[in-house]
Design an enzyme around this catalytic site. Sequence first.
Site, PDB file in Angstrom:
ATOM      1  N   LYS A  10      28.167  18.943  -9.434  1.00 30.09           N
ATOM      2  CA  LYS A  10      26.521  19.183  -9.577  1.00 30.09           C
ATOM      3  C   LYS A  10      26.120  20.151 -10.591  1.00 30.09           C
ATOM      4  CE  LYS A  10      26.142  19.168  -5.028  1.00 30.09           C
ATOM      5  NZ  LYS A  10      27.475  19.040  -4.859  1.00 30.09           N
ATOM      6  N   LYS A  27      19.168  27.059  -5.872  1.00 26.52           N
ATOM      7  CA  LYS A  27      20.141  26.418  -4.954  1.00 26.52           C
ATOM      8  C   LYS A  27      19.844  27.163  -3.552  1.00 26.52           C
ATOM      9  CE  LYS A  27      24.744  25.282  -4.255  1.00 26.52           C
ATOM     10  NZ  LYS A  27      25.376  24.032  -4.589  1.00 26.52           N
ATOM     11  N   GLY A  46      21.401  20.449  -4.585  1.00 20.81           N
ATOM     12  CA  GLY A  46      21.560  20.387  -3.211  1.00 20.81           C
ATOM     13  C   GLY A  46      23.171  20.882  -3.103  1.00 20.81           C
ATOM     14  N   GLY A  56      27.131  19.440  -1.740  1.00 23.49           N
ATOM     15  CA  GLY A  56      27.932  18.456  -1.167  1.00 23.49           C
ATOM     16  C   GLY A  56      27.066  17.092  -1.494  1.00 23.49           C
ATOM     17  N   ASN A  91      29.960  12.056 -14.593  1.00 22.34           N
ATOM     18  CA  ASN A  91      30.580  13.434 -14.911  1.00 22.34           C
ATOM     19  C   ASN A  91      32.175  12.988 -14.460  1.00 22.34           C
ATOM     20  OD1 ASN A  91      30.619  15.874 -15.480  1.00 22.34           O
ATOM     21  ND2 ASN A  91      31.316  16.384 -13.337  1.00 22.34           N
ATOM     22  N   PRO A 109      32.282  13.857 -20.523  1.00 22.32           N
ATOM     23  CA  PRO A 109      33.745  14.040 -20.491  1.00 22.32           C
ATOM     24  C   PRO A 109      34.294  15.290 -19.817  1.00 22.32           C
ATOM     25  CG  PRO A 109      33.138  14.496 -22.637  1.00 22.32           C
ATOM     26  CD  PRO A 109      31.907  14.244 -21.894  1.00 22.32           C
ATOM     27  N   ILE A 169      35.624  18.627 -20.136  1.00 20.18           N
ATOM     28  CA  ILE A 169      35.442  19.971 -21.191  1.00 20.18           C
ATOM     29  C   ILE A 169      36.364  20.927 -20.709  1.00 20.18           C
ATOM     30  CG2 ILE A 169      34.023  21.307 -22.292  1.00 20.18           C
ATOM     31  CD1 ILE A 169      31.609  19.093 -22.099  1.00 20.18           C
TER      32      ILE A 169
END
Length: 225
Positions: A16, A38, A115, A117, A174, A203, A205
């Site tokens: 995320k 966050k 968020g 989780g 992702n 991908p 990275i």
Amino acid sequence: MSKTYFVTGTDTEVGKTAVSCAILEAAAAAGLSTAAVKPVAAGCDEQGQNEDALQLMASMTAEMGYAQVNPVALAPAIAPHIAAAQAGRNLKASQLAGFCRGVMMSPADLVLIEGAGGWRVPISSRETLADLARELQAGVILVVGMRLGCINHAVLTAEAVIRDGLPLAGWVANQPGERMGCHEENLDTLRNLLPAPLLGEIPEISPWDPKKASSFIDISRLTGK
């Protein structure tokens, strides 16, 4: 007027924060100002700071203090409602929404609320992070960690978001580790089953570079620019 999105994932450790940073970098490259929050982070260092929040601060264009970006910083890396209880704190979606609205009032063109989780992660015995997203009435970006089981998790999460009355603005595929087997077949299945546009496919990275990852994001689907 800023566009605000709530970023959730199919599970924990699906990327995320990586995807949020990629979106913030893509928006900045398009000439937009950005901010992020966050609201709850469990897993902080001795200074009371969380790595995810610090990464968001590094990728957003707005200058904000740590406490504004991460107003609830809990030390142990465990479920937020358990960490809050151990700290003697009672988290409420309405209070977290107030913190988020403070960031949303900034002049940023794009605001992301990350968020913790997945969609139904509890913040107390009565509420989950989904209640926070509903308080804010924000569109939702779903981060799908491309690994075995992701189709079931992604479809269930999308169904829950829509059932909660929020628009699923889009999803990002992702790759949090080694490329999964039958990757393209899984991606095609997700394209067919998820009722929202694919915003990008990131991908693996290594080493991680949010600016490089931003090149895989179609920011126009979120900003209209």
